[in-house]
Design a protein around this motif. Structure first.
Motif, PDB file in Angstrom:
ATOM      1  N   LEU A 146      -6.415  -2.656  -0.236  1.00 31.96           N
ATOM      2  CA  LEU A 146      -7.027  -2.089   0.979  1.00 31.96           C
ATOM      3  C   LEU A 146      -7.938  -3.105   1.654  1.00 31.96           C
ATOM      4  O   LEU A 146      -7.955  -3.230   2.886  1.00 31.96           O
ATOM      5  CB  LEU A 146      -7.793  -0.815   0.643  1.00 31.96           C
ATOM      6  CG  LEU A 146      -6.924   0.402   0.339  1.00 31.96           C
ATOM      7  CD1 LEU A 146      -7.763   1.512  -0.299  1.00 31.96           C
ATOM      8  CD2 LEU A 146      -6.257   0.898   1.611  1.00 31.96           C
ATOM      9  N   ALA A 147      -8.700  -3.856   0.863  1.00 31.74           N
ATOM     10  CA  ALA A 147      -9.571  -4.902   1.423  1.00 31.74           C
ATOM     11  C   ALA A 147      -8.722  -5.994   2.074  1.00 31.74           C
ATOM     12  O   ALA A 147      -9.039  -6.474   3.165  1.00 31.74           O
ATOM     13  CB  ALA A 147     -10.459  -5.483   0.335  1.00 31.74           C
ATOM     14  N   TYR A 148      -7.640  -6.374   1.400  1.00 29.70           N
ATOM     15  CA  TYR A 148      -6.736  -7.381   1.960  1.00 29.70           C
ATOM     16  C   TYR A 148      -6.123  -6.881   3.267  1.00 29.70           C
ATOM     17  O   TYR A 148      -6.017  -7.634   4.236  1.00 29.70           O
ATOM     18  CB  TYR A 148      -5.633  -7.727   0.958  1.00 29.70           C
ATOM     19  CG  TYR A 148      -4.699  -8.777   1.480  1.00 29.70           C
ATOM     20  CD1 TYR A 148      -5.029 -10.123   1.392  1.00 29.70           C
ATOM     21  CD2 TYR A 148      -3.499  -8.426   2.086  1.00 29.70           C
ATOM     22  CE1 TYR A 148      -4.187 -11.099   1.899  1.00 29.70           C
ATOM     23  CE2 TYR A 148      -2.649  -9.385   2.593  1.00 29.70           C
ATOM     24  CZ  TYR A 148      -2.995 -10.725   2.495  1.00 29.70           C
ATOM     25  OH  TYR A 148      -2.155 -11.674   3.011  1.00 29.70           O
ATOM     26  N   TYR A 149      -5.734  -5.614   3.302  1.00 30.38           N
ATOM     27  CA  TYR A 149      -5.171  -5.018   4.513  1.00 30.38           C
ATOM     28  C   TYR A 149      -6.171  -5.124   5.672  1.00 30.38           C
ATOM     29  O   TYR A 149      -5.806  -5.514   6.772  1.00 30.38           O
ATOM     30  CB  TYR A 149      -4.794  -3.555   4.270  1.00 30.38           C
ATOM     31  CG  TYR A 149      -4.554  -2.788   5.543  1.00 30.38           C
ATOM     32  CD1 TYR A 149      -3.352  -2.911   6.228  1.00 30.38           C
ATOM     33  CD2 TYR A 149      -5.538  -1.966   6.082  1.00 30.38           C
ATOM     34  CE1 TYR A 149      -3.127  -2.231   7.414  1.00 30.38           C
ATOM     35  CE2 TYR A 149      -5.325  -1.289   7.263  1.00 30.38           C
ATOM     36  CZ  TYR A 149      -4.127  -1.421   7.931  1.00 30.38           C
ATOM     37  OH  TYR A 149      -3.923  -0.756   9.107  1.00 30.38           O
ATOM     38  N   ARG A 150      -7.424  -4.781   5.408  1.00 33.20           N
ATOM     39  CA  ARG A 150      -8.452  -4.850   6.467  1.00 33.20           C
ATOM     40  C   ARG A 150      -8.608  -6.282   6.983  1.00 33.20           C
ATOM     41  O   ARG A 150      -8.716  -6.508   8.190  1.00 33.20           O
ATOM     42  CB  ARG A 150      -9.772  -4.285   5.977  1.00 33.20           C
ATOM     43  CG  ARG A 150      -9.786  -2.762   5.879  1.00 33.20           C
ATOM     44  CD  ARG A 150     -11.184  -2.211   5.634  1.00 33.20           C
ATOM     45  NE  ARG A 150     -11.706  -2.589   4.321  1.00 33.20           N
ATOM     46  CZ  ARG A 150     -11.455  -1.960   3.188  1.00 33.20           C
ATOM     47  NH1 ARG A 150     -10.681  -0.895   3.193  1.00 33.20           N
ATOM     48  NH2 ARG A 150     -11.977  -2.373   2.050  1.00 33.20           N
ATOM     49  N   GLN A 151      -8.609  -7.252   6.073  1.00 34.74           N
ATOM     50  CA  GLN A 151      -8.732  -8.654   6.485  1.00 34.74           C
ATOM     51  C   GLN A 151      -7.495  -9.097   7.274  1.00 34.74           C
ATOM     52  O   GLN A 151      -7.622  -9.773   8.304  1.00 34.74           O
ATOM     53  CB  GLN A 151      -8.893  -9.551   5.258  1.00 34.74           C
ATOM     54  CG  GLN A 151     -10.211  -9.383   4.547  1.00 34.74           C
ATOM     55  CD  GLN A 151     -10.233 -10.161   3.237  1.00 34.74           C
ATOM     56  OE1 GLN A 151      -9.225 -10.680   2.776  1.00 34.74           O
ATOM     57  NE2 GLN A 151     -11.418 -10.216   2.636  1.00 34.74           N
ATOM     58  N   ALA A 152      -6.326  -8.725   6.798  1.00 31.08           N
ATOM     59  CA  ALA A 152      -5.091  -9.094   7.485  1.00 31.08           C
ATOM     60  C   ALA A 152      -5.033  -8.455   8.872  1.00 31.08           C
ATOM     61  O   ALA A 152      -4.613  -9.097   9.841  1.00 31.08           O
ATOM     62  CB  ALA A 152      -3.876  -8.685   6.661  1.00 31.08           C
ATOM     63  N   LYS A 153      -5.463  -7.219   8.963  1.00 32.96           N
ATOM     64  CA  LYS A 153      -5.473  -6.528  10.254  1.00 32.96           C
ATOM     65  C   LYS A 153      -6.420  -7.216  11.227  1.00 32.96           C
ATOM     66  O   LYS A 153      -6.088  -7.419  12.398  1.00 32.96           O
ATOM     67  CB  LYS A 153      -5.882  -5.066  10.059  1.00 32.96           C
ATOM     68  CG  LYS A 153      -5.871  -4.266  11.338  1.00 32.96           C
ATOM     69  CD  LYS A 153      -6.275  -2.829  11.092  1.00 32.96           C
ATOM     70  CE  LYS A 153      -6.356  -2.091  12.404  1.00 32.96           C
ATOM     71  NZ  LYS A 153      -7.007  -0.795  12.267  1.00 32.96           N
ATOM     72  N   LEU A 192       0.816  -1.218   0.000  1.00 32.72           N
ATOM     73  CA  LEU A 192       0.000   0.000   0.000  1.00 32.72           C
ATOM     74  C   LEU A 192       0.850   1.268   0.000  1.00 32.72           C
ATOM     75  O   LEU A 192       0.382   2.319  -0.459  1.00 32.72           O
ATOM     76  CB  LEU A 192      -0.970   0.000   1.184  1.00 32.72           C
ATOM     77  CG  LEU A 192      -2.161  -0.924   1.011  1.00 32.72           C
ATOM     78  CD1 LEU A 192      -2.877  -1.120   2.342  1.00 32.72           C
ATOM     79  CD2 LEU A 192      -3.121  -0.391  -0.046  1.00 32.72           C
ATOM     80  N   ASP A 193       2.072   1.185   0.474  1.00 25.10           N
ATOM     81  CA  ASP A 193       2.965   2.343   0.418  1.00 25.10           C
ATOM     82  C   ASP A 193       3.204   2.795  -1.020  1.00 25.10           C
ATOM     83  O   ASP A 193       3.412   3.971  -1.280  1.00 25.10           O
ATOM     84  CB  ASP A 193       4.310   2.030   1.082  1.00 25.10           C
ATOM     85  CG  ASP A 193       4.242   2.041   2.596  1.00 25.10           C
ATOM     86  OD1 ASP A 193       3.233   2.522   3.151  1.00 25.10           O
ATOM     87  OD2 ASP A 193       5.201   1.549   3.223  1.00 25.10           O
ATOM     88  N   THR A 194       3.185   1.850  -1.948  1.00 26.46           N
ATOM     89  CA  THR A 194       3.432   2.184  -3.347  1.00 26.46           C
ATOM     90  C   THR A 194       2.182   2.123  -4.214  1.00 26.46           C
ATOM     91  O   THR A 194       2.210   2.544  -5.360  1.00 26.46           O
ATOM     92  CB  THR A 194       4.496   1.241  -3.951  1.00 26.46           C
ATOM     93  OG1 THR A 194       4.048  -0.111  -3.836  1.00 26.46           O
ATOM     94  CG2 THR A 194       5.833   1.426  -3.243  1.00 26.46           C
ATOM     95  N   HIS A 195       1.082   1.591  -3.666  1.00 26.90           N
ATOM     96  CA  HIS A 195      -0.182   1.471  -4.398  1.00 26.90           C
ATOM     97  C   HIS A 195      -1.335   1.906  -3.482  1.00 26.90           C
ATOM     98  O   HIS A 195      -2.217   1.113  -3.157  1.00 26.90           O
ATOM     99  CB  HIS A 195      -0.406   0.022  -4.848  1.00 26.90           C
ATOM    100  CG  HIS A 195       0.665  -0.515  -5.728  1.00 26.90           C
ATOM    101  ND1 HIS A 195       1.865  -0.977  -5.237  1.00 26.90           N
ATOM    102  CD2 HIS A 195       0.719  -0.647  -7.071  1.00 26.90           C
ATOM    103  CE1 HIS A 195       2.605  -1.392  -6.236  1.00 26.90           C
ATOM    104  NE2 HIS A 195       1.942  -1.195  -7.366  1.00 26.90           N
ATOM    105  N   PRO A 196      -1.349   3.150  -3.032  1.00 27.69           N
ATOM    106  CA  PRO A 196      -2.304   3.583  -2.009  1.00 27.69           C
ATOM    107  C   PRO A 196      -3.776   3.561  -2.443  1.00 27.69           C
ATOM    108  O   PRO A 196      -4.662   3.567  -1.584  1.00 27.69           O
ATOM    109  CB  PRO A 196      -1.858   5.005  -1.667  1.00 27.69           C
ATOM    110  CG  PRO A 196      -1.100   5.466  -2.862  1.00 27.69           C
ATOM    111  CD  PRO A 196      -0.461   4.246  -3.441  1.00 27.69           C
ATOM    112  N   CYS A 197      -4.051   3.509  -3.714  1.00 28.71           N
ATOM    113  CA  CYS A 197      -5.443   3.540  -4.188  1.00 28.71           C
ATOM    114  C   CYS A 197      -5.949   2.166  -4.618  1.00 28.71           C
ATOM    115  O   CYS A 197      -7.075   2.059  -5.121  1.00 28.71           O
ATOM    116  CB  CYS A 197      -5.578   4.515  -5.350  1.00 28.71           C
ATOM    117  SG  CYS A 197      -5.184   6.206  -4.880  1.00 28.71           S
ATOM    118  N   ASP A 198      -5.168   1.129  -4.411  1.00 27.02           N
ATOM    119  CA  ASP A 198      -5.557  -0.211  -4.829  1.00 27.02           C
ATOM    120  C   ASP A 198      -6.630  -0.746  -3.873  1.00 27.02           C
ATOM    121  O   ASP A 198      -6.340  -1.084  -2.725  1.00 27.02           O
ATOM    122  CB  ASP A 198      -4.335  -1.122  -4.834  1.00 27.02           C
ATOM    123  CG  ASP A 198      -4.608  -2.493  -5.408  1.00 27.02           C
ATOM    124  OD1 ASP A 198      -5.638  -3.105  -5.052  1.00 27.02           O
ATOM    125  OD2 ASP A 198      -3.783  -2.948  -6.211  1.00 27.02           O
TER     126      ASP A 198
END
Length: 86
Positions: free
Chosen positions: A37-44, A27-33
């Motif tokens: 973002l959905a994967y980040y929420r699930q991982a979190k 996400l640091d290099t693809h902030p609008c993906d």
């Protein structure tokens, strides 16, 4: 002494933490993906659940997770060299 990385409660924490770190780096290099973002929420969520499961059985995993205002629980229980990582 036992290897703390073999703790069955710590393995999911490490795995979910790795996935979360990788998502953040992407996400640091693809902030609008939106997929990332959905994967980040699930991982979190998986990471928070894994940490919660660990802490319910073993106590605080990190010093900033001590929640008792009347006693410093970070020092409770056996230390790793006393067999506390089982």
């Amino acid at each position: 002494m036992r290897n703390p990385n073999t703790d069955p409660l710590l393995t999911p924490v490490n795995e979910a933490g790795f996935a979360l770190d990788e998502a953040v780096l992407f996400l640091d290099t693809h902030p609008c993906d939106m997929g990332a973002l959905a994967y980040y929420r699930q991982a979190k969520m998986r990471y928070e659940q894994a940490v919660s499961a660990y802490e319910n059985q073993r106590g605080p995993l990190m010093m900033n997770h001590v929640n008792d205002s009347h006693y410093w629980t970070w020092v409770d229980g056996p230390w790793p060299w006393e067999g506390g990582c089982r």
